[in-house]
Design an enzyme around this catalytic site. Structure first.
Site, PDB file in Angstrom:
ATOM      1  N   ARG A  10       0.580  -1.171   0.223  1.00 12.34           N
ATOM      2  CA  ARG A  10      -0.332  -0.218   0.327  1.00 12.34           C
ATOM      3  C   ARG A  10       0.841   1.382   0.208  1.00 12.34           C
ATOM      4  NH1 ARG A  10      -2.082   1.221   5.969  1.00 12.34           N
ATOM      5  NH2 ARG A  10      -0.069   0.553   7.308  1.00 12.34           N
ATOM      6  N   GLU A  58     -18.415   4.579  -1.263  1.00 14.99           N
ATOM      7  CA  GLU A  58     -17.423   3.491  -2.670  1.00 14.99           C
ATOM      8  C   GLU A  58     -18.379   3.892  -3.200  1.00 14.99           C
ATOM      9  OE1 GLU A  58     -16.136   3.106   1.563  1.00 14.99           O
ATOM     10  OE2 GLU A  58     -17.444   2.595   0.777  1.00 14.99           O
ATOM     11  N   PHE A  83     -14.581  -2.805  -0.110  1.00 15.79           N
ATOM     12  CA  PHE A  83     -14.916  -2.412  -0.059  1.00 15.79           C
ATOM     13  C   PHE A  83     -15.026  -1.409  -1.664  1.00 15.79           C
ATOM     14  CE2 PHE A  83     -14.025  -0.217   4.121  1.00 15.79           C
ATOM     15  CZ  PHE A  83     -14.568  -0.930   5.063  1.00 15.79           C
ATOM     16  N   HIS A 109      -5.731  -3.300   2.008  1.00 15.27           N
ATOM     17  CA  HIS A 109      -5.857  -3.863   3.060  1.00 15.27           C
ATOM     18  C   HIS A 109      -6.750  -5.473   2.728  1.00 15.27           C
ATOM     19  CE1 HIS A 109      -4.632  -0.260   4.234  1.00 15.27           C
ATOM     20  NE2 HIS A 109      -5.053   0.002   5.709  1.00 15.27           N
ATOM     21  N   ASP A 117      -8.214  -6.091  12.287  1.00 17.18           N
ATOM     22  CA  ASP A 117      -9.585  -5.366  11.489  1.00 17.18           C
ATOM     23  C   ASP A 117     -10.472  -6.512  12.252  1.00 17.18           C
ATOM     24  OD1 ASP A 117      -8.733  -2.940  11.098  1.00 17.18           O
ATOM     25  OD2 ASP A 117      -8.873  -2.667   9.735  1.00 17.18           O
ATOM     26  N   ARG A 167      -1.394  -4.643   3.318  1.00 15.59           N
ATOM     27  CA  ARG A 167      -1.266  -3.758   4.717  1.00 15.59           C
ATOM     28  C   ARG A 167      -0.370  -4.266   5.593  1.00 15.59           C
ATOM     29  NH1 ARG A 167      -4.700  -3.785  10.401  1.00 15.59           N
ATOM     30  NH2 ARG A 167      -3.808  -1.415  11.388  1.00 15.59           N
TER      31      ARG A 167
END
Length: 313
Positions: A10, A58, A83, A109, A117, A167
């Site tokens: 990322r 999104e 998303f 991610h 998460d 990530r």
């Protein structure tokens, strides 16, 4: 021995966008209130007039990206994989895929390495979703070098592209003069004669480490970096099937619909061989440290080594 450099892809995405932004004024970056996490904040700082924060919306972001692409500009729409591929699937399919618009989707991610998460954010289904959309390119880079090259290639390609980033900081394995990225062309990182390991994303470095352990046991493992899931390098798969007769696919993604499924389609049709799929086995993830989750779900080098050894024997 010096410590191996590790960088999250990322981060590579953010850096690559800034470099491309210097060269191409038609590049526009959109984000869904996640600029700090997706690292598009780097682009926002450098080119605030070409960065659009669409908020936590999104589906709308993909629609905006489609509109921008229709004007001739090149938008990179960015959000978490869950998303970008999940929540906005309909808009990606109908507003980008169907009209074949030049939209790039930067999905960060991805996979269980999202860690703490938890299951709701650990998208292990995005490759499966995106590869079903006609005309969609699907790329899952293995390290910093490859991620930057993939972003550049995505910009140069005319048409929709899905880019998958992580990530977790991963080893830099492609930092050499011979490295060349080409959409749809796999890279053989290690020659072998007993079994072929075809890996993608962060699992490429884990597979290389597993191959070293296998070598110590007298098992010669070929390792192929399949950075592009669609279009798949079918020639490399066919050649591997003919060469070793045993193929193992490794991915930080569900074993349903991802790299393993794509490889099996080719093997079944063009090059019959034994195939074992290593990935997330029809289950959701859970909250926990990324490295520990990779071990728990059998995606670390030791687990790959043990599974491949049993498969070969």
């Amino acid at each position: 021995m010096s410590e191996v450099k590790k960088i999250a892809t990322r981060e590579s995405y953010g850096n690559a966008l800034v470099e491309l932004g210097k060269e191409h004024e038609d590049l526009v970056v959109l984000d869904a209130d996640l600029a700090e996490a997706t690292k598009t904040g780097m682009f926002k700082k450098a080119f605030p007039e070409r960065h659009i924060d669409c908020g936590i919306a999104e589906c709308n972001m993909i629609g905006v990206a489609a509109g921008i692409a229709a004007t001739g500009k090149v938008p990179f729409a960015s959000s978490f994989a869950m998303f970008a591929a999940g929540r906005a699937f309909e808009q990606v399919r109908n507003s980008v895929g169907y009209p074949k618009l030049n939209v790039k989707i930067g999905a960060t991610h991805a996979g269980i390495s999202v860690g703490e998460d938890g299951a709701t954010h650990q998208c292990n289904e995005d490759i499966a979703l995106m590869r079903t959309i006609p005309g969609m390119i699907v790329i899952n880079p293995s390290d910093d070098v490859e991620a930057k090259a993939a972003v550049k290639a995505a910009y140069e390609h005319v048409g929709p592209v899905y880019l998958r980033f992580g990530r977790l900081a991963v080893p830099v394995i492609n930092d050499n003069a011979e490295y060349k990225f080409e959409i749809g062309k796999a890279i053989t990182l290690r020659e072998g004669t007993d079994v072929t390991i075809i890996a993608t994303g962060l699992e490429v470095s884990e597979s290389l480490a597993a191959a070293e352990k296998l070598a110590a046991d007298g098992i010669s493992a070929e390792v192929i970096n399949m950075h592009t899931i669609k279009p798949l390098d079918e020639a490399s798969v066919v050649a591997a099937a003919a060469k070793t007769g045993k193929i193992v696919t490794v991915e930080e993604h569900s074993v349903i619909g991802g790299l393993g499924s794509a490889v099996c389609d080719v093997v079944a049709e063009k090059a019959p061989a034994k195939v074992m799929k290593i990935g997330v086995n029809d289950t959701f993830g859970e909250s926990g440290p990324a490295v520990e989750l990779i071990k728990k779900y059998g995606l670390d080098a030791d687990s790959i080594y043990a599974k491949v050894k049993a498969f070969v024997k």
